[in-house]
Structure formats: structure tokens, C-alpha cells
Design a protein around this motif. Structure first.
Motif, short mmCIF file in Angstrom:
data_model
loop_
_atom_site.label_atom_id
_atom_site.label_comp_id
_atom_site.label_asym_id
_atom_site.label_seq_id
_atom_site.Cartn_x
_atom_site.Cartn_y
_atom_site.Cartn_z
N ASP A 1 0.81 -1.21 0.00
CA ASP A 1 0.00 0.00 0.00
C ASP A 1 0.84 1.26 0.00
O ASP A 1 0.36 2.34 -0.35
CB ASP A 1 -0.95 0.00 1.20
N ASN A 2 2.11 1.17 0.40
CA ASN A 2 2.98 2.35 0.34
C ASN A 2 3.81 2.40 -0.94
O ASN A 2 4.75 3.18 -1.05
CB ASN A 2 3.89 2.41 1.56
N GLY A 3 3.47 1.53 -1.92
CA GLY A 3 4.11 1.57 -3.23
C GLY A 3 5.36 0.73 -3.37
O GLY A 3 5.98 0.73 -4.43
N GLN A 4 5.73 -0.03 -2.35
CA GLN A 4 6.94 -0.85 -2.44
C GLN A 4 6.69 -2.05 -3.35
O GLN A 4 5.69 -2.74 -3.22
CB GLN A 4 7.37 -1.33 -1.05
N GLN A 5 7.61 -2.27 -4.28
CA GLN A 5 7.48 -3.36 -5.23
C GLN A 5 7.70 -4.70 -4.53
O GLN A 5 8.69 -4.90 -3.83
CB GLN A 5 8.48 -3.20 -6.37
N VAL A 6 6.76 -5.64 -4.70
CA VAL A 6 6.89 -6.98 -4.12
C VAL A 6 7.35 -7.96 -5.19
O VAL A 6 8.26 -8.76 -4.98
CB VAL A 6 5.56 -7.44 -3.50
N ALA A 7 6.70 -7.90 -6.36
CA ALA A 7 7.05 -8.80 -7.45
C ALA A 7 6.49 -8.24 -8.75
O ALA A 7 5.65 -7.34 -8.76
CB ALA A 7 6.49 -10.20 -7.19
N GLY A 8 6.96 -8.78 -9.87
CA GLY A 8 6.43 -8.41 -11.17
C GLY A 8 7.15 -7.25 -11.81
O GLY A 8 8.28 -6.89 -11.43
#
Length: 552
Positions: A233-240
Motif C-alpha cells: 500500500d505504500n508503493g513498495q514493489q513486491v514482485a512483477g
């Protein structure tokens, strides 16, 4: 006169050839323009149709992508909730262990059971006073022991613990770079203290390998033409692929106890490009191309046939025009050449009538009178035929004419007939008009002559000539109080050789009004009639009121 006619015919022949060439070029240009119009129309239809079909395919692809996104989000939610449930179980175990005093001895065995229940558990810890004192497995996680959770300087670590203290529920932090290496998710929950209002005992935590969680979701199910991006929700990239967020993606929300993640799915090349690369769109293009070729062919055949028909009509019209010109030339020449033998016949008939007067019986003298009268009528007819045929060939004057002078000249020519009929001519002031003096005089001769000829038998003939202006025209009216004209015959009286009365009642050639109409039209105007049987008639001659208009 005959030589002038020949020159006129030769000039007309040259003009006809030029007109034919111009007509051919015009037809070719018209065919090209018509075909181009069909092509532009087809392009417009294709642009509209392809847009509609593209939007339809985009909707289909987005629907399919939405189903994929919903399935992936459901799988990810299940995987995360399964792991968060283990954290809650660990919290309950530690709470009981602290109360019973068996936590140190029981923790490794319980932690091992939790670690084996789901793949990718990197470590399980318990932190009394928020300092890690218990960790399993210990091997490879030695750096974790003694870590003060509230003093951890790494971004987000201490904040996660603080949120857990506030919410008293599981909090998730990550993805983060782990002390023991790699990317992972850290889930923590506070263990409450013993007794009401007591300070928290500390916290428990589980570290999950991020790759194991993602592998469990099977993101490889995403079709090659689609891409995905998973972020917090704070814009941090998790994957993809983060670029997917710029492709008008479909968004699925993954709820966590204290936050949420977003799963975005979109076409890698864009939705419109994906739709246009679809096999069904290519089939649509092929079908439209075939249909367009068919329509173009049919249009070409139709236009070509129309051009052929137009060419045939023009050729036939030209042939008729040539035949008409030849006929007019023949008629004009015949009328001209017949004048001389007719004059001879009339002259000798008159001499014979004078010489044999009183010597022949009454019947024979009647025969001679018929010859003289017939010759006179034929002479008048030939004159009117010549006048009618020559009208288009005689040039117009380029100077304005005083209508009053033309009227006076016509009255002079008709003086004898007017006097014999006892007719009265009343004329108002007539202006300068855009007309040819000879033609205007002849028009007055016809109209006044007819008014005198068709006068009423019970009253004296009165003819009024007046002028008015109307809609850019000088209108000269010739009004009489004669026998009038039946409304059924108003248009027919202007036809050639059209007579409403027998020659015995009213002599004449039947061409006067036809000649007058042709002359008026040559001057750029028109002639009309209003009449009431038994009351009289009004002939109106409309002439342009611009003196130089229509002259050559």
C-alpha cells in the motif's frame, strides 16, 4: 446569308469537337472522383468498424485478465492468511508457555512443527522484552539472537513492532532484506503481559521466504501477453514488472490485518495493441478487405457503366444536335431559296389577275385570288421560319435600348392594321432596357399585332403598354381588352405553329408568340401571360434591368 450560315456551321463543328474532348476529360475525372469517394467512404467505415471491434476485443481481454487477477489474488490471500494464522498460533503457545514456565524447553519442538507445516519458513522467534532470546532453527540464524526489536535501525522494522503493540494483532513487514540473507516477509504479534493493565511480555515473529510464497501462488499462470505487478500500500514493489502500472491495469486488493497489497494485471503492449493482434481481429481485417475489394469492383463497374451511358447519351445528343443543326440549316436555306420562286409565282399570279379581270368567270377569278392569297401566306410563313431559325445566330447589340423607340417603330409598322381595327394604343413612359432594338421591336409587333387581331367584336380595342420593376427585372406589360385566352392554353400559345382559332377566323402563321418568347429568352428574360376569357390578356416581358448584362 448562306455563306454566313456555312461559317456558323463550321464554327459550331469545331466547338462540338472541343466540347466532346472536354466532356471526355470531365467523365474520366468524374469516374476517378467517384471511385475516390467510394474508397474514402470505405476507409471511414473501416475506421469506425475497427474501432468498435477493437473496443469489443479489449473488453473480452480485460474480462479474461480480470478472472486471472481474481484467481491470483485469491491464491495469494490464502497463502498469506495461512502463514499469519501460524503467527497467531505461536502467540497463543508463547502466552501459555510463559504462564507454565515451560517455554524454553517446549519452544524448539513447537517451532519445528510450525516450520514444517508450510514451506519457506526461514525462522521462528520469541522476544521477551522485545529482545530476541529464542530462535528456531538456530543454525544460520545466530545473528538474530539479541536483536532489540524496538531499537532495530533498519527501515520499517521498529515501526512494525510499534504497530503490533497498538493493534495487538499480526503486522506484516516486507519484503525486506533479511539478516540471514535473501528477501522475506516478517510477521510479528505482541504477547500480552500477565494481569490486567500489565505491560506486554514481548513479541513473537516468523520470517517467511518471499519466493516460496510467490511460488505457491503460481504467477507463471499469467499468460505471456499479460504482465503483473504486486506492490504494497505504500508503493513498495513486491514482485512483477512496475511498467505494468502504466498500462491501464486491472487492480485486485489483497487485505492484510494492518495493511493491504495491490495486484495489477495489464497487457504488456497495451490493451488496444493486444486486441489488434488478436486472430479474430486479423480475420475481421481480411474479411473487410475482401468486402472492400468487392464493393470497389462493383462501384467501378457501376460508375463505368454510368459513364458509358453518359457517353452514349452525349454522343446521341451530339448526333441529334448535328442533325438538328443540319435540319435548321436546310430549313433556313430552303426558306431563303423558296422566297425567289414564291415571289415569281405571286407576281405572275397578280399580273394574271389584272390581265384577265372581267374575261374569266367568277370561279376562275376565285382560283387566281386563292393563288395570290396562298402565296402571300406562304411568304409570311417563310419569313417567320427564317426569323425563328436565325434567332440564335444573330448577335445581340451591346447597347441599351429606349423601349419607347422600339414601341413607336412597332406601331409605325402596324399603323394600317391599327387604323382599320380602330384600336387605341396608350403607352406610359418606358425606360432604357437591356435589349436589342430589332428584337424588342419585333416583340412589340407580335404582342400589339395579336392584341389588334384578337380584339373583342363588341367593344373598341384598347391596348395599354406600361412598365414596372420587379426582382431585378424591367417588366413591360402589354394589356388588352380582347377576347382573352382559355387558361388551359396559356402555355400552348407559345409553341411553334400553335393556333387556337381557324385561319378563316384569324389569319396568321402561328409562330408569332414562339418567336417573341425565343427573342425574350435570348435577351436573358422571360415572357408570361395572364388572361381572362372575354375580359382581356396581359403579356409581361421580363428583361434584366442591368443594361450590359446578357450582351455579347
Amino acid at each position: 446569308m448562306i455563306a454566313a450560315m456555312v461559317r456558323w456551321v463550321q464554327g459550331r463543328a469545331v466547338m462540338n469537337r472541343v466540347r466532346a474532348l472536354s466532356g471526355k476529360l470531365h467523365r474520366v475525372g468524374g469516374l476517378v472522383a467517384a471511385q475516390a469517394g467510394v474508397t474514402l467512404l470505405l476507409l471511414a467505415v473501416y475506421w469506425w468498424g475497427s474501432g468498435v471491434y477493437t473496443r469489443f476485443l479489449v473488453a473480452e481481454h480485460r474480462t479474461a485478465a480480470a478472472l486471472t487477477a481474481a484467481s491470483l489474488a485469491s491464491s495469494l490471500t490464502s497463502a498469506l492468511n495461512e502463514r499469519l494464522a501460524l503467527v497467531r498460533g505461536l502467540t497463543s503457545f508463547v502466552d501459555v508457555g510463559v504462564t507454565s514456565g515451560h517455554l524454553p524447553s517446549e519452544f524448539p519442538r513447537y517451532a519445528e512443527g510450525l516450520r514444517r507445516s508450510v514451506p519457506g519458513v526461514r525462522n521462528i522467534s520469541a522476544a521477551p522484552g522485545f529482545v530476541v532470546r529464542h530462535v528456531h532453527p538456530l543454525e544460520g540464524n545466530e545473528k538474530v539472537l539479541g536483536n532489540d526489536l524496538l531499537q532495530d535501525a533498519r527501515p520499517g522494522f521498529a515501526d512494525t513492532v510499534q504497530r503490533a503493540i497498538v493493534t495487538m494483532d499480526v503486522t506484516v513487514h516486507g519484503p525486506v532484506a533479511l539478516i540471514q540473507g535473501g528477501q522475506g516477509l516478517i510477521a510479528r504479534q505482541v504477547v500480552p503481559g500477565v494481569g490486567e493493565g500489565a505491560r506486554p511480555w514481548g513479541a513473537v515473529g516468523m520470517v517467511f521466504d518471499l519466493r516460496s510464497v510467490l511460488d505457491e501462488v503460481h504467477f507463471d499462470r499469467v499468460p505471456p501477453h499479460l504482465g503483473f505487478a504486486l506492490h504494497t500500500d505504500n508503493g513498495q514493489q513486491v514482485a512483477g514488472d512496475a511498467a505494468i502500472l502504466k498500462r491501464d491495469p486491472l487492480i485486485e486488493r489483497i487485505e492484510l490485518p494492518d495493511s493491504h497489497w495491490k495486484l495489477a494485471i495489464a497487457a504488456r503492449a497495451g490493451w488496444s495493441a493486444l486486441a489488434r493482434g488478436d486472430q479474430s481481429f486479423l480475420a475481421f481485417q481480411g474479411a473487410f478487405l475482401l468486402l472492400a475489394c468487392l464493393i470497389e469492383t462493383l462501384a467501378f463497374l457501376a460508375f463505368s457503366r454510368r459513364q458509358t451511358l453518359e457517353s452514349l447519351v452525349e454522343r446521341r445528343t451530339a448526333e441529334l444536335g448535328r442533325a438538328k443543326n443540319e435540319m435548321e440549316q436546310f430549313a433556313y436555306a430552303a426558306a431563303h431559296d423558296l422566297q425567289e420562286p414564291l415571289r415569281v409565282i405571286a407576281s405572275y399570279a397578280q399580273l394574271l389577275e389584272k390581265q384577265q379581270k372581267g374575261r374569266l368567270d367568277e370561279e376562275s377569278e376565285g382560283f387566281i385570288r386563292e393563288i395570290v392569297d396562298g402565296a402571300g401566306r406562304l411568304k409570311m410563313l417563310l419569313r417567320d421560319v427564317q426569323l425563328f431559325l436565325a434567332e440564335d445566330r444573330v448577335p445581340l447589340s451591346n447597347r441599351p435600348v429606349l423601349a419607347e423607340d422600339a414601341l413607336n417603330a412597332a406601331v409605325t409598322l402596324l399603323r394600317k392594321r391599327i387604323a382599320e381595327a380602330g384600336a387605341t394604343i396608350i403607352a406610359s413612359d418606358l425606360p432604357l432596357v437591356a435589349a436589342d432594338e430589332r428584337r424588342l421591336r419585333e416583340i412589340f409587333v407580335v404582342l400589339i399585332g395579336n392584341a389588334v387581331e384578337y380584339r373583342h367584336s363588341y367593344r373598341a380595342a384598347e391596348i395599354r403598354v406600361s412598365h414596372r420593376r420587379q426582382d431585378g427585372y424591367d417588366v413591360i406589360e402589354v394589356r388588352d381588352n380582347g377576347i382573352g385566352i382559355d387558361p388551359r392554353f396559356r402555355d400552348q400559345i407559345f409553341e411553334v405553329f400553335r393556333r387556337l382559332h381557324g385561319r378563316d377566323e384569324h389569319p396568321g402563321t402561328g409562330m408569332g408568340l414562339a418567336i417573341a418568347r425565343k427573342m425574350v429568352e435570348r435577351l436573358g428574360g422571360r415572357i408570361t401571360v395572364e388572361s381572362t376569357p372575354g375580359v382581356g390578356s396581359v403579356f409581361a416581358v421580363y428583361l434584366p434591368n442591368h443594361p450590359l448584362r446578357g450582351f455579347s
